[in-house]
Design a protein around this motif. Structure first.
Motif, PDB file in Angstrom:
ATOM      1  N   SER A  36      14.844 -37.731 -22.881  1.00 39.61           N
ATOM      2  CA  SER A  36      15.455 -36.760 -22.427  1.00 39.61           C
ATOM      3  C   SER A  36      16.967 -36.607 -22.899  1.00 39.61           C
ATOM      4  O   SER A  36      17.617 -37.856 -23.535  1.00 39.61           O
ATOM      5  CB  SER A  36      15.902 -36.933 -20.756  1.00 39.61           C
ATOM      6  OG  SER A  36      16.107 -38.251 -20.633  1.00 39.61           O
ATOM      7  N   PHE A  37      17.541 -35.611 -23.242  1.00 44.83           N
ATOM      8  CA  PHE A  37      18.710 -35.429 -23.868  1.00 44.83           C
ATOM      9  C   PHE A  37      19.892 -35.375 -22.604  1.00 44.83           C
ATOM     10  O   PHE A  37      19.834 -34.925 -21.892  1.00 44.83           O
ATOM     11  CB  PHE A  37      18.896 -33.976 -24.784  1.00 44.83           C
ATOM     12  CG  PHE A  37      18.103 -34.120 -26.141  1.00 44.83           C
ATOM     13  CD1 PHE A  37      17.504 -35.176 -26.294  1.00 44.83           C
ATOM     14  CD2 PHE A  37      18.423 -33.189 -27.024  1.00 44.83           C
ATOM     15  CE1 PHE A  37      16.786 -35.129 -27.692  1.00 44.83           C
ATOM     16  CE2 PHE A  37      17.929 -33.259 -28.145  1.00 44.83           C
ATOM     17  CZ  PHE A  37      16.950 -34.012 -28.706  1.00 44.83           C
ATOM     18  N   HIS A  69       5.596 -54.123 -17.850  1.00 44.68           N
ATOM     19  CA  HIS A  69       4.397 -53.168 -17.418  1.00 44.68           C
ATOM     20  C   HIS A  69       4.616 -52.908 -16.124  1.00 44.68           C
ATOM     21  O   HIS A  69       3.904 -51.875 -15.582  1.00 44.68           O
ATOM     22  CB  HIS A  69       3.198 -53.789 -17.998  1.00 44.68           C
ATOM     23  CG  HIS A  69       2.532 -54.930 -17.141  1.00 44.68           C
ATOM     24  ND1 HIS A  69       2.830 -56.308 -17.567  1.00 44.68           N
ATOM     25  CD2 HIS A  69       1.980 -55.051 -15.882  1.00 44.68           C
ATOM     26  CE1 HIS A  69       2.378 -57.257 -16.498  1.00 44.68           C
ATOM     27  NE2 HIS A  69       1.847 -56.523 -15.772  1.00 44.68           N
ATOM     28  N   GLU A  70       5.319 -53.602 -15.401  1.00 45.63           N
ATOM     29  CA  GLU A  70       5.442 -53.577 -13.854  1.00 45.63           C
ATOM     30  C   GLU A  70       6.643 -52.537 -13.621  1.00 45.63           C
ATOM     31  O   GLU A  70       6.759 -52.254 -12.421  1.00 45.63           O
ATOM     32  CB  GLU A  70       5.440 -54.694 -13.216  1.00 45.63           C
ATOM     33  CG  GLU A  70       4.038 -55.772 -13.096  1.00 45.63           C
ATOM     34  CD  GLU A  70       4.444 -56.814 -12.207  1.00 45.63           C
ATOM     35  OE1 GLU A  70       5.239 -56.936 -11.483  1.00 45.63           O
ATOM     36  OE2 GLU A  70       3.427 -57.614 -12.271  1.00 45.63           O
ATOM     37  N   THR A  71       7.578 -52.569 -14.535  1.00 45.89           N
ATOM     38  CA  THR A  71       8.691 -51.454 -14.374  1.00 45.89           C
ATOM     39  C   THR A  71       8.967 -50.339 -14.864  1.00 45.89           C
ATOM     40  O   THR A  71       9.601 -49.456 -14.584  1.00 45.89           O
ATOM     41  CB  THR A  71       9.804 -52.475 -14.782  1.00 45.89           C
ATOM     42  OG1 THR A  71       9.833 -52.592 -16.318  1.00 45.89           O
ATOM     43  CG2 THR A  71       9.928 -53.709 -14.205  1.00 45.89           C
ATOM     44  N   LEU A  72       7.745 -50.230 -15.853  1.00 44.44           N
ATOM     45  CA  LEU A  72       7.965 -48.956 -16.627  1.00 44.44           C
ATOM     46  C   LEU A  72       6.640 -47.864 -16.373  1.00 44.44           C
ATOM     47  O   LEU A  72       5.719 -48.541 -16.660  1.00 44.44           O
ATOM     48  CB  LEU A  72       8.265 -49.210 -18.274  1.00 44.44           C
ATOM     49  CG  LEU A  72       8.684 -48.020 -19.129  1.00 44.44           C
ATOM     50  CD1 LEU A  72       9.966 -47.495 -18.630  1.00 44.44           C
ATOM     51  CD2 LEU A  72       8.948 -48.453 -20.546  1.00 44.44           C
ATOM     52  N   ASP A  74      10.340 -37.465 -20.213  1.00 42.07           N
ATOM     53  CA  ASP A  74      11.548 -37.476 -19.199  1.00 42.07           C
ATOM     54  C   ASP A  74      12.018 -38.612 -19.194  1.00 42.07           C
ATOM     55  O   ASP A  74      13.005 -39.166 -18.234  1.00 42.07           O
ATOM     56  CB  ASP A  74      11.190 -36.814 -17.916  1.00 42.07           C
ATOM     57  CG  ASP A  74      10.914 -35.300 -17.878  1.00 42.07           C
ATOM     58  OD1 ASP A  74      11.543 -34.510 -18.718  1.00 42.07           O
ATOM     59  OD2 ASP A  74      10.246 -34.957 -16.842  1.00 42.07           O
ATOM     60  N   HIS A  75      11.459 -39.661 -20.002  1.00 51.00           N
ATOM     61  CA  HIS A  75      12.245 -41.154 -19.949  1.00 51.00           C
ATOM     62  C   HIS A  75      13.885 -40.940 -20.518  1.00 51.00           C
ATOM     63  O   HIS A  75      14.105 -39.683 -21.184  1.00 51.00           O
ATOM     64  CB  HIS A  75      11.593 -42.073 -20.790  1.00 51.00           C
ATOM     65  CG  HIS A  75      10.146 -42.556 -20.121  1.00 51.00           C
ATOM     66  ND1 HIS A  75       9.136 -41.986 -20.457  1.00 51.00           N
ATOM     67  CD2 HIS A  75      10.050 -43.560 -19.505  1.00 51.00           C
ATOM     68  CE1 HIS A  75       8.117 -42.494 -19.902  1.00 51.00           C
ATOM     69  NE2 HIS A  75       8.789 -43.577 -19.297  1.00 51.00           N
ATOM     70  N   SER A  76      14.630 -41.916 -20.075  1.00 53.62           N
ATOM     71  CA  SER A  76      15.974 -41.591 -20.500  1.00 53.62           C
ATOM     72  C   SER A  76      16.492 -43.147 -21.203  1.00 53.62           C
ATOM     73  O   SER A  76      15.718 -44.098 -20.639  1.00 53.62           O
ATOM     74  CB  SER A  76      16.860 -41.370 -19.358  1.00 53.62           C
ATOM     75  OG  SER A  76      16.919 -42.237 -18.404  1.00 53.62           O
ATOM     76  N   TRP A  77      17.754 -43.168 -21.698  1.00 53.83           N
ATOM     77  CA  TRP A  77      18.132 -44.458 -21.895  1.00 53.83           C
ATOM     78  C   TRP A  77      18.628 -45.408 -20.698  1.00 53.83           C
ATOM     79  O   TRP A  77      18.080 -46.576 -21.025  1.00 53.83           O
ATOM     80  CB  TRP A  77      19.812 -44.341 -22.425  1.00 53.83           C
ATOM     81  CG  TRP A  77      20.443 -45.368 -22.604  1.00 53.83           C
ATOM     82  CD1 TRP A  77      20.301 -46.425 -23.736  1.00 53.83           C
ATOM     83  CD2 TRP A  77      21.345 -46.280 -21.697  1.00 53.83           C
ATOM     84  NE1 TRP A  77      21.331 -47.439 -23.524  1.00 53.83           N
ATOM     85  CE2 TRP A  77      21.858 -47.434 -22.154  1.00 53.83           C
ATOM     86  CE3 TRP A  77      22.017 -45.504 -20.546  1.00 53.83           C
ATOM     87  CZ2 TRP A  77      22.902 -48.208 -21.467  1.00 53.83           C
ATOM     88  CZ3 TRP A  77      23.046 -46.524 -19.936  1.00 53.83           C
ATOM     89  CH2 TRP A  77      23.404 -47.695 -20.424  1.00 53.83           C
ATOM     90  N   ALA A  78      18.597 -44.694 -19.329  1.00 53.69           N
ATOM     91  CA  ALA A  78      18.860 -45.364 -17.947  1.00 53.69           C
ATOM     92  C   ALA A  78      17.451 -46.414 -17.830  1.00 53.69           C
ATOM     93  O   ALA A  78      17.543 -47.372 -17.348  1.00 53.69           O
ATOM     94  CB  ALA A  78      19.411 -44.586 -17.027  1.00 53.69           C
TER      95      ALA A  78
END
Length: 299
Positions: free
Chosen positions: A174-175, A288-291, A268-272
């Motif tokens: 995402s931008f 793998h449990e967080t993303l 829709d992933h982001s830097w955050a």
């Protein structure tokens, strides 16, 4: 965009508590570095001219003897914001030359470095402290000021990497809308590393959290006799009236055109998301449990 289920949920919650309101990372630097309000005198700007020659020498030292820049005919002087996908520390250097001195938006951490910080201040970079709402507002105001009608007589174009982090170029995340908030035409461009591995030799210079970090990556580029980068300038994009009122909508259209030029999907992933994933790993929670899987948010 995260799944907190599983045995590490409490650890993930600890990571979340390290984030500020709205899921943004808490600032890493205590004091906001305010963007310059006025252009420095011409005689001081002249001191920075040798920097472009030094930048070219640095690129040669890193193996980028030839830089493939295409689509120069699309460069539009009315597009005061240049946006590009972010792969490494290389494409900012290339674009600094290709755009003849566009002013990047850079992480405020660099402002404190002895050499790079001084050069950045000389070229009046726009410093951004991630996670600092006041800094974000100051950056958007600076972009609007430097892209206002008539600003071309005073300020160079602004160079923005709207993803906010470096990736491997296989997807566009995402931008952030800051570069699109002025509602002015933007000049998109796309960067790629057309590398190949032959006889065990070959290097992907992209800088990711899972790959070699700055020191190792720089050393490997120095040891690689030949590296390649390609920059494609795309036609300038002018926002519609609806997009001027909705910067996120404008950003999404520009991202779509850049993704089509690269032939990659968007997500829709982001830097955050990346920051939370890194923080959770530091707390002992497996990645793998967080993303969420990339395909879950891909479009």
């Amino acid at each position: 965009g995260f799944d907190g289920s599983g045995g590490g949920a409490s650890l993930l919650e600890r990571a979340r508590r390290r984030l500020g309101r709205g899921g943004e990372a808490t600032p890493l630097v205590g004091t906001t570095v305010a963007p310059d309000l006025a252009r420095i005198p011409a005689w001081r700007r002249a001191l920075g001219l040798p920097v472009l020659a030094c930048v070219r020498l640095i690129l040669c030292a890193l193996g980028f003897w030839v830089v493939d820049v295409r689509g120069r005919e699309h460069l539009d002087e009315n597009a005061r914001v240049v946006v590009c996908n972010h792969l490494s520390m290389i494409e900012p250097l290339v674009l600094l030359i290709a755009t003849r001195g566009a002013t990047p938006v850079a992480a405020a951490d660099f402002a404190t470095l002895p050499a790079l910080g001084a050069v950045g201040r000389l070229h009046q970079l726009i410093w951004l402290e991630r996670g600092d709402a006041a800094s974000r507002a100051a950056v958007v105001a600076a972009i609007k000021r430097r892209t206002a009608p008539g600003s071309e007589k005073t300020w160079p174009p602004v160079l923005v990497f709207p993803e906010g982090t470096t990736l491997n170029g296989r997807v566009l995340i995402s931008f952030k809308p800051g570069a699109f908030a002025p509602g002015a035409p933007v000049q998109p461009c796309v960067a790629r590393f057309p590398f190949s591995v032959r006889c065990g030799a070959g290097l992907d210079p992209s800088w990711t959290t899972a790959g070699p970090q700055f020191g190792e990556l720089s050393l490997r580029m120095l040891l690689q006799p030949w590296n390649r980068i390609r920059i494609d300038f795309l036609p300038a994009v002018t926002p519609t009236s609806a997009e001027q009122a909705d910067p996120a909508r404008f950003a999404a259209r520009v991202r779509g055109e850049m993704a089509a030029a690269l032939g990659v999907p968007v997500t829709d992933h982001s830097w955050a998301d990346m920051w939370l994933n890194m923080t959770a790993r530091q707390l002992g929670l497996p990645p793998h449990e967080t993303l969420v899987q990339l395909k879950a948010l891909a479009k």
